[in-house]
Write a protein that holds these residues in place. Sequence first.
Motif, PDB file in Angstrom:
ATOM      1  N   LYS A 123       6.125 -40.342  10.333  1.00  0.00           N
ATOM      2  CA  LYS A 123       7.229 -41.244  10.000  1.00  0.00           C
ATOM      3  C   LYS A 123       6.950 -42.153   8.819  1.00  0.00           C
ATOM      4  N   ASP A 148      10.538 -34.407  12.484  1.00  0.00           N
ATOM      5  CA  ASP A 148      10.737 -35.218  13.684  1.00  0.00           C
ATOM      6  C   ASP A 148      11.914 -34.596  14.437  1.00  0.00           C
ATOM      7  N   SER A 149      11.775 -34.380  15.748  1.00  0.00           N
ATOM      8  CA  SER A 149      12.768 -33.561  16.465  1.00  0.00           C
ATOM      9  C   SER A 149      14.180 -34.149  16.386  1.00  0.00           C
ATOM     10  N   GLU A 150      14.291 -35.478  16.440  1.00  0.00           N
ATOM     11  CA  GLU A 150      15.614 -36.115  16.393  1.00  0.00           C
ATOM     12  C   GLU A 150      16.267 -35.903  15.029  1.00  0.00           C
ATOM     13  N   ASN A 241       8.443 -45.952  18.498  1.00  0.00           N
ATOM     14  CA  ASN A 241       8.710 -44.639  17.910  1.00  0.00           C
ATOM     15  C   ASN A 241      10.187 -44.506  17.566  1.00  0.00           C
ATOM     16  N   LYS A 242      11.043 -44.946  18.487  1.00  0.00           N
ATOM     17  CA  LYS A 242      12.488 -44.860  18.246  1.00  0.00           C
ATOM     18  C   LYS A 242      12.899 -45.832  17.140  1.00  0.00           C
ATOM     19  N   GLU A 245      12.154 -44.355  13.991  1.00  0.00           N
ATOM     20  CA  GLU A 245      13.096 -43.255  13.739  1.00  0.00           C
ATOM     21  C   GLU A 245      14.443 -43.759  13.220  1.00  0.00           C
TER      22      GLU A 245
END
Length: 411
Positions: A123, A148-150, A241-242, A245
Amino acid sequence: MPQGVVILGSTGSIGRNALRVIDALGPDYRVVGLSAHRNIELLAQQARRYKPHSVAVTHADSVAGLRALLDGRTEILSGPDSLTQLVQDGQADTVLTAVVGAAGLPSALAAARAGKRLAIANKEPLVMAGELLTRTAREHGSTLLPVDSEHSAVFQVLHGSANGCGYEARHVGRQTSDGTSLATDPRSTSIIERILLTGSGGPFRGAGARELQEATLEQALSHPTWRMGPKITIDSATLMNKALEVIEARWLFEVPVERIEVLIHPESIVHSLVEFVDGSVLAQLGEPDMCLPIQYALTYPRRVRGLSKRLRLEEIGALHFERPDPSTFRALPLAYEVVRAGGTAAAVFNAANEAAVAEFLAGRVRFPQIMELVEHCLNRHTVRPITGLVELLEADAWARKEVKDRLCVSR
Ligand code: MG
């Protein structure tokens, strides 16, 4: 000609999965460079198997050991500039960057400057230097591909929804048919009402501030759905983490941060959603497995068969969604403040967290202190505008020192 791939951080969890994906993709892909920090045994094993032109080891004391493990036919790069050198390999088409922490920033910028396809699994490059990195990519025709999966989910949704309605997928470096850059094309984001980033909620989902006081390292490291490295697992427990993101999405998709929301989804099956202006919501679903986003970044814009386990919704039965609690998980509201503050704020946010998580992993601070230290650094920091890497690295170093100083004072 096979696509030449450089993997930065090849001995970590993303790097090892990327090699599995490349094995499965077959002869269309060739590994031309690998790097590791200090796991020289695994790096040497990978180098013997994939025969890249060069390997880089960033931990200076590990070079001699690595040389002893290789046969002399592979070029060995070392030291702080070795990653930057590695990504400039003439046979590298794609650079997958999965280096832990801020250390991956200069090489990501170098890959963008060299016009490579840059698959971003860590990130920090986008969080710390989103403006600089996206601008550099645009100027040098480099394509940024989220791993990143999202973000991969949002990217896949945008790409899918773009077909047939006059919009290409909004991604940096690609030009629309009429020649305007998508990154500056107001039409490209105007169809997005909201981006909904999903997150499992981590091991402390539903916990209150009092329960977090008692949280142990072991609990924080037991993520319910994803198997990842220790740093990102702790970030999932704090919801940092979020938070990172949210910042990452703001730069990748160039939407105002107010239009990015976080939705807790404990099953980790819906990897993110986009709500369009007409009210339609499109999502990308799959088993929680990083091989799929890694593969999509490598094969984009194509889809091919791969390793991913098939999703059987009937076996899962129910999917749940809830709002995160911003008063217990402070990282989330801080992320929005950081984006509004701009400049060096995000670099401080990121570095303070890295330093605080390292202290927690070493058993020197309690779980709630991680976010207290991050908040303390943000409050003490004077935000500066960014003109280049220098301000970012200074802000990064300042925050790390501030964490240490704060702990010395309180001990
Ligand atoms: Mg993620």
